[in-house]
Scaffold this motif. Structure first.
Motif, PDB file in Angstrom:
ATOM      1  N   ALA A   8       0.830  -1.203   0.000  1.00  0.00           N
ATOM      2  CA  ALA A   8       0.000   0.000   0.000  1.00  0.00           C
ATOM      3  C   ALA A   8       0.865   1.254   0.000  1.00  0.00           C
ATOM      4  N   ILE A   9       0.357   2.298  -0.640  1.00  0.00           N
ATOM      5  CA  ILE A   9       1.035   3.596  -0.579  1.00  0.00           C
ATOM      6  C   ILE A   9       0.321   4.536   0.392  1.00  0.00           C
ATOM      7  N   ASP A  10      -0.933   4.203   0.740  1.00  0.00           N
ATOM      8  CA  ASP A  10      -1.691   4.962   1.741  1.00  0.00           C
ATOM      9  C   ASP A  10      -2.488   3.991   2.593  1.00  0.00           C
ATOM     10  N   LEU A  11      -2.445   4.190   3.898  1.00  0.00           N
ATOM     11  CA  LEU A  11      -3.198   3.367   4.839  1.00  0.00           C
ATOM     12  C   LEU A  11      -4.009   4.263   5.762  1.00  0.00           C
ATOM     13  N   THR A  12      -5.246   3.883   6.001  1.00  0.00           N
ATOM     14  CA  THR A  12      -6.049   4.495   7.056  1.00  0.00           C
ATOM     15  C   THR A  12      -6.561   3.360   7.926  1.00  0.00           C
ATOM     16  N   LEU A  13      -6.202   3.377   9.208  1.00  0.00           N
ATOM     17  CA  LEU A  13      -6.541   2.267  10.100  1.00  0.00           C
ATOM     18  C   LEU A  13      -7.336   2.776  11.285  1.00  0.00           C
ATOM     19  N   TYR A  14      -8.358   2.029  11.664  1.00  0.00           N
ATOM     20  CA  TYR A  14      -9.168   2.374  12.825  1.00  0.00           C
ATOM     21  C   TYR A  14      -9.179   1.187  13.780  1.00  0.00           C
ATOM     22  N   ASP A  15      -8.814   1.436  15.035  1.00  0.00           N
ATOM     23  CA  ASP A  15      -8.810   0.396  16.058  1.00  0.00           C
ATOM     24  C   ASP A  15      -9.623   0.853  17.257  1.00  0.00           C
ATOM     25  N   VAL A  16     -10.383  -0.074  17.803  1.00  0.00           N
ATOM     26  CA  VAL A  16     -11.356   0.274  18.830  1.00  0.00           C
ATOM     27  C   VAL A  16     -10.815   0.069  20.237  1.00  0.00           C
ATOM     28  N   ARG A  17     -10.189  -1.050  20.502  1.00  0.00           N
ATOM     29  CA  ARG A  17      -9.912  -1.431  21.889  1.00  0.00           C
ATOM     30  C   ARG A  17      -8.448  -1.379  22.290  1.00  0.00           C
ATOM     31  N   LEU A  18      -7.556  -1.492  21.335  1.00  0.00           N
ATOM     32  CA  LEU A  18      -6.134  -1.526  21.642  1.00  0.00           C
ATOM     33  C   LEU A  18      -5.372  -0.612  20.687  1.00  0.00           C
ATOM     34  N   VAL A  19      -4.166  -0.247  21.064  1.00  0.00           N
ATOM     35  CA  VAL A  19      -3.277   0.466  20.158  1.00  0.00           C
ATOM     36  C   VAL A  19      -3.079  -0.379  18.911  1.00  0.00           C
ATOM     37  N   MET A  36      -7.697   5.804  16.546  1.00  0.00           N
ATOM     38  CA  MET A  36      -7.889   4.878  17.663  1.00  0.00           C
ATOM     39  C   MET A  36      -8.879   5.458  18.654  1.00  0.00           C
ATOM     40  N   ASP A  37      -9.684   4.590  19.221  1.00  0.00           N
ATOM     41  CA  ASP A  37     -10.623   5.032  20.230  1.00  0.00           C
ATOM     42  C   ASP A  37      -9.858   5.618  21.413  1.00  0.00           C
ATOM     43  N   GLU A  38     -10.394   6.677  21.988  1.00  0.00           N
ATOM     44  CA  GLU A  38      -9.743   7.330  23.120  1.00  0.00           C
ATOM     45  C   GLU A  38      -9.490   6.369  24.272  1.00  0.00           C
ATOM     46  N   SER A  39     -10.284   5.326  24.354  1.00  0.00           N
ATOM     47  CA  SER A  39     -10.153   4.373  25.459  1.00  0.00           C
ATOM     48  C   SER A  39      -8.809   3.657  25.468  1.00  0.00           C
ATOM     49  N   ALA A  84     -17.828   2.171  16.888  1.00  0.00           N
ATOM     50  CA  ALA A  84     -17.551   1.326  18.031  1.00  0.00           C
ATOM     51  C   ALA A  84     -18.176  -0.049  17.861  1.00  0.00           C
ATOM     52  N   MET A  85     -19.294  -0.108  17.151  1.00  0.00           N
ATOM     53  CA  MET A  85     -19.952  -1.384  16.903  1.00  0.00           C
ATOM     54  C   MET A  85     -19.314  -2.124  15.735  1.00  0.00           C
ATOM     55  N   ALA A  86     -18.676  -1.391  14.848  1.00  0.00           N
ATOM     56  CA  ALA A  86     -18.154  -1.986  13.619  1.00  0.00           C
ATOM     57  C   ALA A  86     -16.895  -2.808  13.851  1.00  0.00           C
ATOM     58  N   GLY A  87     -16.062  -2.417  14.803  1.00  0.00           N
ATOM     59  CA  GLY A  87     -14.806  -3.107  15.005  1.00  0.00           C
ATOM     60  C   GLY A  87     -13.687  -2.463  14.203  1.00  0.00           C
ATOM     61  N   SER A  88     -12.520  -3.077  14.218  1.00  0.00           N
ATOM     62  CA  SER A  88     -11.359  -2.504  13.550  1.00  0.00           C
ATOM     63  C   SER A  88     -11.526  -2.552  12.036  1.00  0.00           C
ATOM     64  N   MET A  89     -10.997  -1.518  11.379  1.00  0.00           N
ATOM     65  CA  MET A  89     -11.072  -1.421   9.921  1.00  0.00           C
ATOM     66  C   MET A  89      -9.769  -0.841   9.393  1.00  0.00           C
ATOM     67  N   ALA A  90      -9.539  -1.066   8.110  1.00  0.00           N
ATOM     68  CA  ALA A  90      -8.373  -0.476   7.446  1.00  0.00           C
ATOM     69  C   ALA A  90      -8.686  -0.266   5.977  1.00  0.00           C
ATOM     70  N   GLN A  91      -8.319   0.890   5.470  1.00  0.00           N
ATOM     71  CA  GLN A  91      -8.400   1.137   4.034  1.00  0.00           C
ATOM     72  C   GLN A  91      -6.990   1.110   3.466  1.00  0.00           C
ATOM     73  N   LEU A  92      -6.798   0.357   2.397  1.00  0.00           N
ATOM     74  CA  LEU A  92      -5.509   0.257   1.736  1.00  0.00           C
ATOM     75  C   LEU A  92      -5.639   0.817   0.326  1.00  0.00           C
ATOM     76  N   LYS A  93      -4.756   1.736  -0.021  1.00  0.00           N
ATOM     77  CA  LYS A  93      -4.733   2.320  -1.370  1.00  0.00           C
ATOM     78  C   LYS A  93      -3.395   1.985  -2.001  1.00  0.00           C
ATOM     79  N   PHE A  94      -3.439   1.527  -3.243  1.00  0.00           N
ATOM     80  CA  PHE A  94      -2.237   1.009  -3.895  1.00  0.00           C
ATOM     81  C   PHE A  94      -1.769   1.839  -5.087  1.00  0.00           C
ATOM     82  N   GLY A  95      -2.526   2.841  -5.493  1.00  0.00           N
ATOM     83  CA  GLY A  95      -2.141   3.640  -6.651  1.00  0.00           C
ATOM     84  C   GLY A  95      -2.785   3.139  -7.922  1.00  0.00           C
TER      85      GLY A  95
END
Length: 323
Positions: A125-136, A191-194, A239-250
């Motif tokens: 990937a050349i661009d990543l957007t990651l969302y995590d709910v419970r942990l770093v 990341m969630d503030e928690s 918060a209900m969805a869980g962890s997600m990540a978008q990967l962009k490759f160009g």
């Protein structure tokens, strides 16, 4: 630290370059076969019949779901009358698909099937957007924080065993392959503030983890933002969805993808490639899955996140709290 990620213009990583992963090679090969098939007006069934394989085989080849047989690819090259340059590229990609991924030799028993596609693609990937709910996020974890997290999933008698060591080694190697490469991707970590207060280990482990994130947030290609606990709308849904990540490759790489993780499983939603005529028709449910997950990630950033500056202040406060 800037308020927004610094735009770094990067080309897609070479499809047949030395850093190409097995998973990416299979996908790029499939996309090329599909493009040439459609260019000559053949359906999958017709191509399959001409090279004496099943339609399912052609379908899997074009989707990059598994390593193809060399004779299948050579047969497709003959049937589609591709030029020598394309044929040579296909041969290189086939050879690459026959090699194991980095995690398959040493960490095969530790890697769940639903995670393998992500591990085989994220370094491309050349661009990543990651969302995590419970942990770093795993890509940001220090070895000490990661060890505390891993231990909670193991029986106490395994804490000092080979399984513990291998899981930790896999996480560290994954970090190096993604963020430690010569040209790392632009990465936005949500990341969630928690995660700032959820204790994964003793004070010294938590403090070191917060300091590590503060240092990473100073890098020009990394942005760290926290989803506020009192944020509504997108924050609640995320918060209900869980962890997600978008990967962009160009533009010349694999199609963009959203990875959505659940407990013990994950879904991969690929950005639909639609012709001009297809854009005029209603989107299918499958196509909508990619769009809906992408929109959720965008809404999290726009509606629920602290700014990068505020997020840094939150990290500073956490460092003081664990000192």
């Amino acid at each position: 630290m800037s308020s927004d990620p610094i735009p770094i213009m990067r080309l897609a990583r070479p499809a047949a370059g030395p850093a190409t992963t097995t998973t990416a090679a299979a996908i790029m090969l499939g996309l090329s076969v599909k493009a040439h098939r459609e260019a000559v007006g053949l359906r999958q069934q017709e191509l399959a019949k001409s090279i004496h394989v099943s339609t399912t085989t052609v379908c899997r080849l074009e989707k990059g779901e598994k390593s193809p047989q060399r004779r299948t690819v050579e047969g497709a090259a003959d049937a589609l009358k591709v030029d020598n340059k394309t044929r040579d590229l296909w041969r290189v990609l086939v050879a690459r698909t026959e090699e194991p991924e980095w995690f398959q030799s040493r960490f095969a028993d530790l890697t769940p099937d639903w995670l393998k596609r992500l591990l085989g693609l994220e370094s491309m990937a050349i661009d990543l957007t990651l969302y995590d709910v419970r942990l770093v996020s795993g890509l940001l974890q220090t070895p000490e924080y990661a060890a505390c997290v891993i231990r909670t999933g193991l029986h106490r008698r395994e804490w000092d065993g080979e399984k513990m060591e291998l899981r930790l080694a896999q996480r560290v190697e994954r970090q190096q392959r993604v963020l430690g490469q010569a040209e790392p991707p632009t990465a936005i970590f949500l990341m969630d503030e928690s995660v700032l207060v959820r204790r994964a280990g003793p004070d010294e482990v938590m403090r070191a983890q917060m300091v590590h994130m503060r240092e990473l947030a100073d890098l020009p290609h990394i942005v760290i933002r926290f989803v506020l606990l009192d944020a509504m709308i997108a924050g609640n849904e995320a918060a209900m969805a869980g962890s997600m990540a978008q990967l962009k490759f160009g533009s010349d790489g694999p199609p963009d993808m959203v990875y959505a993780e659940h407990y013990g499983s994950a879904d991969y939603h690929v950005k639909p490639e639609r012709s001009h005529d297809e854009r005029a028709r209603p989107w299918s449910q499958k196509d909508m899955e990619y769009e809906s997950h992408l929109q959720l990630l965008l809404r999290i950033q726009g509606e629920a996140c602290a700014s990068p500056q505020q997020s840094r202040r939150m990290l500073e406060e956490a460092i003081r709290r664990y000192s």
